[in-house]
Design a protein around this motif. Structure first.
Motif, mmCIF file in Angstrom:
data_model
loop_
_atom_site.group_PDB
_atom_site.id
_atom_site.type_symbol
_atom_site.label_atom_id
_atom_site.label_comp_id
_atom_site.label_asym_id
_atom_site.label_seq_id
_atom_site.Cartn_x
_atom_site.Cartn_y
_atom_site.Cartn_z
ATOM 1 N N CYS A 236 47.399 59.843 36.674
ATOM 2 C CA CYS A 236 48.582 58.993 36.471
ATOM 3 C C CYS A 236 48.229 57.775 35.620
ATOM 4 N N ALA A 237 47.061 57.190 35.861
ATOM 5 C CA ALA A 237 46.642 56.028 35.077
ATOM 6 C C ALA A 237 46.484 56.404 33.608
ATOM 7 N N ILE B 116 47.988 58.821 32.061
ATOM 8 C CA ILE B 116 49.335 59.033 31.512
ATOM 9 C C ILE B 116 49.962 57.685 31.184
ATOM 10 N N SER B 117 49.820 56.742 32.093
ATOM 11 C CA SER B 117 50.419 55.421 31.935
ATOM 12 C C SER B 117 49.879 54.692 30.712
ATOM 13 N N TYR B 118 48.559 54.794 30.477
ATOM 14 C CA TYR B 118 47.928 54.079 29.364
ATOM 15 C C TYR B 118 47.813 54.944 28.108
ATOM 16 N N ASP B 119 48.474 56.101 28.131
ATOM 17 C CA ASP B 119 48.524 56.993 26.969
ATOM 18 C C ASP B 119 47.139 57.439 26.522
ATOM 19 N N THR B 120 46.257 57.676 27.484
ATOM 20 C CA THR B 120 44.931 58.226 27.169
ATOM 21 C C THR B 120 44.748 59.598 27.805
ATOM 22 N N VAL B 121 45.834 60.173 28.272
ATOM 23 C CA VAL B 121 45.769 61.462 28.950
ATOM 24 C C VAL B 121 45.453 62.575 27.957
ATOM 25 N N TYR C 248 54.241 67.501 22.295
ATOM 26 C CA TYR C 248 53.284 66.976 23.271
ATOM 27 C C TYR C 248 53.670 65.558 23.693
ATOM 28 N N GLN C 249 54.103 64.745 22.724
ATOM 29 C CA GLN C 249 54.530 63.383 23.044
ATOM 30 C C GLN C 249 55.748 63.394 23.965
ATOM 31 N N LYS C 250 56.668 64.324 23.737
ATOM 32 C CA LYS C 250 57.852 64.425 24.605
ATOM 33 C C LYS C 250 57.464 64.829 26.024
ATOM 34 N N ILE D 72 56.603 63.440 31.763
ATOM 35 C CA ILE D 72 55.719 63.309 32.931
ATOM 36 C C ILE D 72 55.569 61.839 33.311
ATOM 37 N N LYS D 73 55.544 60.967 32.322
ATOM 38 C CA LYS D 73 55.409 59.540 32.587
ATOM 39 C C LYS D 73 56.553 59.026 33.449
ATOM 40 N N GLY D 74 57.720 59.595 33.250
ATOM 41 C CA GLY D 74 58.882 59.205 34.053
ATOM 42 C C GLY D 74 58.800 59.682 35.501
ATOM 43 N N LYS D 75 57.829 60.517 35.806
ATOM 44 C CA LYS D 75 57.674 61.056 37.165
ATOM 45 C C LYS D 75 56.429 60.510 37.860
ATOM 46 N N ILE D 76 55.832 59.462 37.302
ATOM 47 C CA ILE D 76 54.579 58.933 37.839
ATOM 48 C C ILE D 76 54.720 58.484 39.295
#
Length: 870
Positions: free
Chosen positions: A360-361, A363-368, A538-540, A545-549
């Protein structure tokens, strides 16, 4: 006059804003470092230091690393205490004329580096923000683990701050001016924290951060009002939180999506364990080896997931004080113990669950990465089966705790449809989106893949046309597609007029024609379109997924709790632990208690269990006996059993009735603190002072060999006075071990003191330590016998025995012959109207000095002194 190149001017402009970080400056496929950064990084990373023309007379020192494998290099720099600023190209160099725009997109620091290898899967990595009130009585703190999204706030009083600070053990510290002034003061607590900061180099300056209403950028205003952050008494908390969130926003360049809940940590909810107790009881690691294996955590940690390991750690460091909460945990553990098949099935399923909190982290910081998404999908895949087994278990407490577990089925379905099982890395160099997810992407890929057969047909056609059998069609990144014919073959073939020479080699010529040029355009266009479309898709997916954190985090928290319950049940079942009873009646009754760690380490003999029975009437236990007899182990096991009961775990005993304590204080073992100029004895006295100041009647106190760091009479006097203070002023349950056998006579002075000793059996010249704690007193220490076990030279042992016998004879004679002439008027100017002086004189007249031992005389004099001083 020399002038910097435009690129180097750009570099220095960006570096000026990030002086405290190593700047990773993106140039093509590399992160480059220049000047002092390059010199420093090349040593730490052990890479070659080169140079680059920069417009100046001398070349700029330079080193670099491949951008796609930077993680390991960053880890080395973080471990060396450095920060890393990632400066990326914000434009496609192919589409840009002139200098490419570059910006720092993230600053990686010790507290924001999300790497399991560096942090440890079962540990948290906190950034701590502290606001100290001007009166210096209350510390308002906010601390966050950026890798899990855990965010906590609390008020901590002055005396508890040091213990809280060391439990958090922050990687970075954000402070206000009052706190800076405080740590520069001469106070003991300030000096300890200052040493910690200087060693780790973790103090952060946030003076230039944008802190204006920063909390509103992370949380809805309605939520902030709901948790009372705007109340006047929480102003300092709000300031600490602002600094913390502002620092995260500054370093990560985004509003972190995994920070969704602010947890209030109420100190009175938990059993207080000071830092000394955590260390001396070896809760998290062994005292000497600094090894998890030989600690309570090491024994209990059979968790299957990183979330479970971190949850277990928190439960050990913060045991509960609410009887109902504890009993609820115990009931769940009991249900898990009772059904072996259910327990093992659930543990087997958890074995396939990854660290969802840290995903989740990322995903949040866009390093996933795509691999992280695969791990998230595989974790979510097993959640429905986990919930199903719980729901069909008929275990009411277990069902009640986990019936609302979100199994994240929609997330699992999305990732299954969208992400390839074997995603390539990096993103733009292969297939990440699964075939079938996008028809348009599939068609572009088909066109690219079919180009191989089209090229083969064209090659065959050109061979027929020219009559050159060795003609071949090739490709490179510089010239694109080409027709290659060797010089020897050109003599025997016919070169078509439409061939255009593209490149001359030593033994061949390369050509292109219109048909190959059109084909090249189609192939390269379809490849680029496919990559662009894949990136867009992929960005979408990442945004979705970010909206479901929040949902993922809640599920991860529940999985951590379930994993911890199952681990406690597994260890309890394997080690024959029992369910404790909790009480508010100040009764501590343990039958056949065992030390949870030591019993697992003794291989050549059975661990000897012992009973403990303390209550309102007999709450102070003095324990005497020889070194190596087991006194310290026994006292520690009582404390550990109490902690295990408070955290909701079964205990190593035949039965246990444990009172609800407010705190457990220990003074077991000590070492010099040379950095603070403190001897072993001074450290010991500081720790005892802390205990006497903060212990209450509801505390458990463990004191081991108090006073041994000074002379015999000083030590005995101090030990006697401490016992008297605890019995008369605090009246808490206490286990007190000592080698001063004379102190056992204090049993007659206080009704709640009871003497115990470690049983010893003497057989001729052999001494056997039975490791059994029994009612009574010891009159020997058997120190020479222990020295014999340590294999000291026989000459030393014989000398020690001879000297011991001489001292014993001398003491016996002194006791027989000693007389203390008493003349009350030589000591006092008697005030006949003062009842206290009359009482003292009466006691002196009645004293039989001929029968007094030295310790009795010393205690008698101290008693008279106290009476005279009122």
């Amino acid at each position: 006059m020399s002038k910097l190149t435009p690129m180097m001017e750009q570099y220095l402009s960006i570096k000026e804003k990030h002086k405290d970080a190593i700047l990773f400056f993106r140039l093509g496929d590399f992160y480059e470092m220049f000047f002092e950064d390059a010199k420093e990084a090349s040593k730490i990373l052990e890479i070659a230091l080169t140079g680059k023309s920069c417009g100046l007379q001398e070349r700029a020192p330079m080193c670099g690393i491949p951008y796609h494998s930077c993680e390991g290099y960053i880890q080395k720099l973080i471990e060396a205490g450095k920060k890393v600023a990632i400066c990326e190209q914000m434009e496609d160099p192919k589409m840009t004329k002139g200098l490419v725009k570059r910006e720092v997109i993230r600053i990686i620091t010790p507290g924001t580096f999300i790497n399991e290898k560096l942090i440890g899967s079962f540990q948290n990595n906190y950034i701590l923000s502290v606001e100290l009130a001007k009166n210096k009585e209350v510390f308002s703190i906010a601390y966050v683990d950026a890798s899990t999204g855990e965010l906590n706030v609390s008020h901590v009083n002055y005396f508890d701050f040091g213990d809280m600070f060391y439990k958090i053990s922050p990687s970075e510290l954000i402070v206000n001016k009052t706190f800076v002034d405080f740590i520069n003061s001469r106070e003991k607590l300030a000096r300890q924290i200052k040493n910690y900061i200087q060693v780790r180099n973790i103090c952060v300056n946030v003076a230039e951060l944008n802190l204006d209403e920063v909390e509103s950028r992370f949380f809805e205003q309605s939520y902030l009002e709901k948790i009372d952050l705007n109340e006047p008494e929480n102003l300092q908390i709000k300031l600490a939180l602002r600094s913390l969130l502002g620092y995260l926003e500054y370093t990560q360049k985004v509003v972190a999506g995994n920070l969704n809940v602010i947890h209030w940590v109420y100190q009175n909810r938990y059993l207080k364990l000071d830092y000394s107790s955590v260390a001396s009881l070896e809760l998290m690691e062994s005292y000497l080896q600094k090894n998890k294996k030989y600690s309570l955590f090491g024994i209990l940690d059979v968790t299957k997931t990183p979330m479970g390991g971190r949850t277990l750690r928190k439960w050990i460091e913060h045991p509960l004080r609410d009887k109902r909460e504890i009993e609820h945990r115990l009931d769940i553990v009991e249900e898990c113990i009772s059904d072996y098949a259910l327990r093992e099935d659930l543990r087997s399923l958890l074995d396939s669950v990854y660290d969802m909190e840290r995903i989740c982290a990322k995903i949040s910081y866009d390093t996933v990465s795509a691999r992280d998404f695969i791990n998230l999908k595989e974790s979510a895949f097993y959640l429905p089966e986990i919930l199903e087994k719980i729901e069909f278990s008929q275990k009411n407490c277990l069902i009640g705790a986990f019936e609302e577990l979100d199994v994240l089925q929609d997330i699992c379905v999305l990732l299954e449809k969208a992400i390839s099982d074997t995603p390539s890395s990096p993103l733009r160099e292969g297939e990440i989106i699964r075939q079938g997810y996008s028809q348009e992407l599939d068609e572009l890929r088909k066109m690219e893949k079919n180009s191989a057969s089209v090229l083969a047909k064209l090659e065959s056609s050109e061979r027929e046309k020219t009559g050159i059998r060795s003609l071949k069609i090739g490709y490179n990144k510089v010239f694109g597609y080409y027709i290659e014919i060797t010089h020897a073959a050109l003599k025997n073939g016919v070169l078509p007029q439409e061939y255009i020479r593209k490149q001359t080699l030593a033994n061949a010529e390369r050509y292109i024609n219109e048909e190959l040029k059109e084909l090249e355009n189609k192939i390269l266009t379809s490849r680029q379109k496919a990559m662009d479309l894949q990136n867009e898709l992929y960005q979408k997916i990442k945004e979705e997924i970010k909206g479901k954190i929040i949902r993922i985090q809640k599920t991860a928290e529940k999985i951590g709790e379930l994993d911890t319950y199952l681990a406690l049940a597994t260890v309890s079942h394997q080690n024959n632990y029992v369910k404790p009873v909790l009480n508010y009646d100040r009764k501590l009754e343990i039958i056949d208690g065992r030390h949870p760690v030591v019993e697992q380490l003794v291989e050549d003999c059975l661990f000897v269990p012992n009973n403990t029975n303390l209550n309102e009437k007999e709450g102070f236990m003095i324990i005497t006996g020889p070194n190596m007899g087991g006194k310290s182990t026994y006292m520690r096991q009582v404390a550990l059993i109490s902690i295990m009961a408070h955290m909701g775990c079964y205990i190593p005993a035949k039965s246990g009735n444990i009172p609800i304590f407010d705190a457990i204080y220990t003074r077991v073992g000590a070492a010099d603190d040379l950095s603070q100029g403190q001897s072993t004895f001074m450290v010991e006295m500081n720790e005892v002072s802390h205990i006497l100041e903060h212990a209450t009647k509801d505390s458990l106190v463990i004191l081991d060999e108090i006073g041994r760091g000074t002379s015999t009479y000083d030590g005995m006097s101090i030990a006697w006075a401490i016992i008297g203070y605890i019995c008369s002023k605090i009246n808490c349950m206490t286990l007190f071990s000592t080698h001063y056998h004379e102190i056992t006579d204090i049993e007659h002075n206080f009704q709640n003191v009871v003497n115990y000793c470690v049983a010893v059996e003497e057989r001729q010249d052999e001494v056997i330590f039975l490791k059994k704690v029994v009612r009574g007193k010891a009159d020997k220490s058997y120190g020479i016998h222990v020295a014999h076990l340590a294999e000291l030279p026989q000459e030393v042992l014989d000398g020690a025995q001879q000297k011991l016998e001489q001292l014993q004879i001398r003491e016996s004679r002194e006791q027989e012959n000693a007389t203390i002439p008493i003349s009350q008027r030589s000591f006092f100017s008697l005030n006949e109207k003062d009842p206290i002086e009359q009482k003292v004189c009466h006691e002196l007249k009645e004293l039989n000095a001929d029968t007094l031992t030295p310790i009795e005389a010393l205690l008698f004099i101290m008693k008279l002194k106290e009476e005279l001083q009122g």
